[in-house]
Enzyme design. Structure first.
Site: not given
Ligand SMILES: Cc1cc2nc3c(=O)[nH]c(=O)nc-3n(C[C@H](O)[C@H](O)[C@H](O)COP(=O)(O)OP(=O)(O)OC[C@H]3O[C@@H](n4cnc5c(N)ncnc54)[C@H](O)[C@@H]3O)c2cc1C
Length: 382
Positions: A125, A128-129, A132, A243, A280, A338-339, A368
């Site tokens: 943790a 925080e609000p 970040g 990480e 193509q 493409l789907h 960023e």
């Protein structure tokens, strides 16, 4: 694709084990977990039983003492499967290293064997609000009172937040000391003053419990300090390359999976009386996607090699995360296109991946912030 040379038979055997585990223990339950917003505790215990958690943890603490490639194999197979809600990699490769590298002998003995067994689920943790990217701006405060810390504050966006039994909490032990005032403290399920908030509703990762955490006069023994007081920020900076590498590992493999799903789809789908693959535009698009996936794979594998020898620095890890996540999002968007309409339907793995992996450009440090880390080493500061 250029053959990969990182893995030996032991790693490939584990790959098969993970695939079988996913088919038996994850796939049948996944849509229920997506509705519940959380996976079961049983799948964690089953993963522990199968030896799929914290494989690199030394045998002295209950692990297999395996090389880090075993962790990479597990993360790759989970990534390829599309079952993003199962937070094994966060637990094994992001949280457990904090305990091993900075924990006291007592903390390691107490927790690591239970992490390996899947009996204790973990979270980290930091965010925080209102803090970040700017972690030094965090407000959660731990004040000393006798031989305890008294913690007040709030965290948000915490993965494994509902299930976690043990949380590595970053907080300020000296609010006037900037980064040098941040420490990491172990918070245990049930400690008075520690509450979980909502299981947050997200755009993707629907089976992953991502939560708010609240601390209100939460009293924690000083013995739960992880590492050295005031060194929490340094500890986080030291662990962030791993990480970020794991996010890059996941991004590279999801790119390859998306390419496979899309190639199969365009070969099956007929439009205007012929196979979609015979236009193509389709071939050109597939060629672009394959090139992006292959180039990403090459760089990520080099970074894995660097990491294995202890030479992966923060800048290379930031480049791996930046490039792989940005490219992944481009690739997924083209694959959805493409789907056609099917690409927007949740039952199609490409739709899930598109929604799930958008977060990869945000979590673990935004693109960023990666550019800041890379760019600031290239210019003279004014
Ligand atoms: C699904 C999910 C899971 C997560 N899991 C966890 C977890 O387990 N533990 C945890 O601690 N956190 C977790 N996070 C939080 C994540 O790490 C933060 O969301 C991330 O670091 C960004 O912080 P923020 O959301 O406050 O955005 P902000 O920092 O407010 O950023 C907003 C925008 O401003 C930009 N920006 C910020 N600073 C700069 C700058 N200096 N220069 C240029 N642009 C800048 C950002 O790049 C972004 O575009 C998770 C997030 C998500 C979405």
């Amino acid at each position: 694709m250029i053959p990969r040379t990182l893995f030996d038979d032991g790693h490939e055997n584990l790959r098969e084990t993970v695939r079988r585990f996913i088919a038996k223990e994850i796939a049948p339950h996944y849509s229920t977990w997506e509705k519940d917003g959380v996976v079961s505790r049983e799948v964690w215990l089953a993963a522990g039983e199968a030896g799929l958690l914290c494989t690199w943890v030394p045998t002295a603490y209950g692990g297999a003492g395996a090389d880090f490639l075993y962790s990479i194999v597990i993360a790759e197979e989970l990534g390829r499967s599309g079952y993003t809600g199962v937070g094994f990699s966060l637990h094994s490769d992001i949280v457990a290293p904090y305990l091993l590298h900075y924990g006291s002998e007592e903390q390691k003995q107490q927790w690591l064997p239970r992490l390996v067994a899947g009996e204790v689920i973990t979270a980290v943790a930091m965010s925080e609000p209102a803090a970040g990217s700017d972690l030094q701006g965090m407000k959660t405060r731990a004040r000393r009172d006798g031989d305890e810390y008294v913690i007040n504050g709030q965290k948000t966006f915490i993965s494994n937040g509902q299930l976690a039994d043990l949380v590595v909490l970053a907080c300020k032990t000296d609010p006037d000391a900037g980064g040098k005032g941040i420490s990491q403290i172990l918070i245990e399920r049930g400690m008075p003053g520690f509450e979980r908030g909502r299981n947050l509703e997200k755009v993707g990762y629907h089976a992953q419990d991502t939560s708010e955490l609240f601390f209100s006069d939460c009293r924690v023994p000083m013995a739960n300090l992880l590492g050295v007081e005031g060194q929490g920020f340094v500890q986080m900076v030291q662990q962030l390359p791993q990480e970020r590498l794991m996010i890059a590992v996941r991004s590279a493999v999801v790119m390859e999976a998306a390419l496979q799903w899309t190639t199969a789809y365009v070969n099956e789908r007929e439009v205007f009386g012929r196979s979609l693959a015979n236009f193509q535009n389709t071939r050109f698009k597939l060629a672009e996607l394959k090139t992006k996936a292959a180039v990403t794979r090459a760089f990520v594998d080099v970074c894995i090699t660097q990491h294995l020898s202890g030479d992966l620095d923060a800048i290379d890890a930031a480049m791996a995360k930046l490039h792989s996540t940005e490219t992944l999002c481009e690739v997924l968007d083209d694959c959805v296109q493409l789907h056609g309409g099917y690409g927007y339907m949740w039952e199609f793995p490409i739709a899930r991946a598109w929604a799930d992996d958008r977060m990869s450009r945000i979590a673990g440090g935004t693109s960023e912030i990666m550019k800041e880390i890379i760019g600031r080493t290239m210019v003279e500061s004014s």
